[in-house]
Scaffold this motif. Structure first.
Motif, short mmCIF file in Angstrom:
data_model
loop_
_atom_site.label_atom_id
_atom_site.label_comp_id
_atom_site.label_asym_id
_atom_site.label_seq_id
_atom_site.Cartn_x
_atom_site.Cartn_y
_atom_site.Cartn_z
N GLY A 158 28.67 41.84 46.43
CA GLY A 158 27.36 41.93 45.80
C GLY A 158 27.50 42.67 44.49
N LYS A 159 26.84 43.83 44.37
CA LYS A 159 26.92 44.63 43.15
C LYS A 159 27.88 45.80 43.28
CE LYS A 159 22.24 43.54 41.55
NZ LYS A 159 20.92 44.11 41.14
N GLU A 160 28.37 46.08 44.48
CA GLU A 160 29.24 47.23 44.72
C GLU A 160 30.71 46.84 44.61
OE1 GLU A 160 28.23 50.34 45.17
OE2 GLU A 160 26.13 49.71 44.99
N ARG A 161 31.48 47.70 43.97
CA ARG A 161 32.93 47.49 43.90
C ARG A 161 33.59 47.91 45.21
NH1 ARG A 161 35.39 48.63 37.89
NH2 ARG A 161 33.73 47.60 36.70
N VAL A 162 34.41 47.03 45.75
CA VAL A 162 35.15 47.36 46.97
C VAL A 162 36.65 47.45 46.68
CG1 VAL A 162 33.43 46.33 48.48
CG2 VAL A 162 35.31 44.91 47.64
N TRP A 163 37.04 47.04 45.49
CA TRP A 163 38.46 47.10 45.10
C TRP A 163 38.52 47.23 43.59
CZ3 TRP A 163 42.45 42.55 45.03
CH2 TRP A 163 43.75 43.06 45.11
N ASP A 164 39.25 48.22 43.11
CA ASP A 164 39.37 48.47 41.67
C ASP A 164 40.73 49.13 41.44
OD1 ASP A 164 39.21 49.22 39.01
OD2 ASP A 164 37.10 49.76 39.13
N VAL A 165 41.69 48.34 40.99
CA VAL A 165 43.05 48.85 40.88
C VAL A 165 43.79 48.15 39.75
CG1 VAL A 165 44.00 47.16 42.51
CG2 VAL A 165 45.12 49.38 42.25
N TYR A 166 44.75 48.86 39.17
CA TYR A 166 45.63 48.26 38.17
C TYR A 166 46.93 47.85 38.84
CZ TYR A 166 42.59 49.70 34.35
OH TYR A 166 41.53 49.84 33.50
#
Length: 207
Positions: A158-166
């Motif tokens: 939806g609007k929430e980040r569940v994964w954010d990685v480099y």
């Protein structure tokens, strides 16, 4: 007054801990149910570069030359690296990294029975941003270069980040720059881009 200070310090500690915990949670894709996934690959912020002279930059420059001197030294190194990159720019600009990465992710997921869908029908949205890529000196005191590719992976529920990685991938083979042609660079980057795409897909498959 002292109790207020202690309470404020404790609140700050709790906030910092919570922020770190939240960041850690986003670095690992949890075993969440993904009913339908959409994929977009963005190369609008991608940068081809050669990191050779800049690889040797350390705090030593700041110690001996001061902050201003270190900044000047860094700018000189960046200019030298830019000059090294010029013979490869045409080949780099013609390389379809976005298509290679997208096709690699898509085909790997589909091979495991996980097809992609449109964003309007997806429960989760995966955005892959291509960042820095090109040739990197393989050690501080070495002379050989190898390919590298940096991606920013963002998945939203939806609007929430569940994964954010480099994600950074580095090639296995290294050569002196005089032995690297635009053609061999393109071939090596195509392999690395495909490998990076598979790695993204495997993170999702085996979460």
């Amino acid at each position: 007054m002292r109790s207020v200070l202690f309470a404020t310090a404790a609140a700050v500690c709790v906030l910092v801990f919570a922020q770190r915990a939240a960041a850690d949670d986003l670095e690992t894709l949890q075993a969440i149910p993904i009913a339908a996934l959409s994929l977009s690959v963005d190369d609008s912020d991608s940068h081809f570069m050669i990191v050779y002279e800049r690889m040797g930059e350390t705090a030593t420059a700041a110690v001996f030359a001061g902050i201003i001197g270190a900044g000047i030294n860094s700018a000189i190194n960046a200019d030298q690296d830019a000059a090294l990159a010029r013979p490869y720019l045409a080949a780099a600009n013609a390389l379809p990294l976005r298509d290679i990465i997208e096709n690699s992710i898509r085909s790997t997921l589909e091979a495991k029975g996980m097809g992609l869908t449109d964003a309007a029908e997806a429960s989760h949205l995966l955005r892959v941003e291509i960042k820095d890529w090109g040739l990197l000196r393989n050690s501080f005191d070495g002379t050989q270069l190898t390919t590298f590719l940096k991606l920013h992976l963002i998945m939203k529920d939806g609007k929430e980040r569940v994964w954010d990685v480099y994600q950074k991938e580095v090639g296995k083979q290294a050569e002196n720059i005089e032995n690297i042609t635009p053609e061999t660079l393109s071939a090596a980057m195509e392999k690395l881009a495909a490998k990076s795409g598979k790695r993204v897909a495997y993170e999702i498959i085996y979460r």
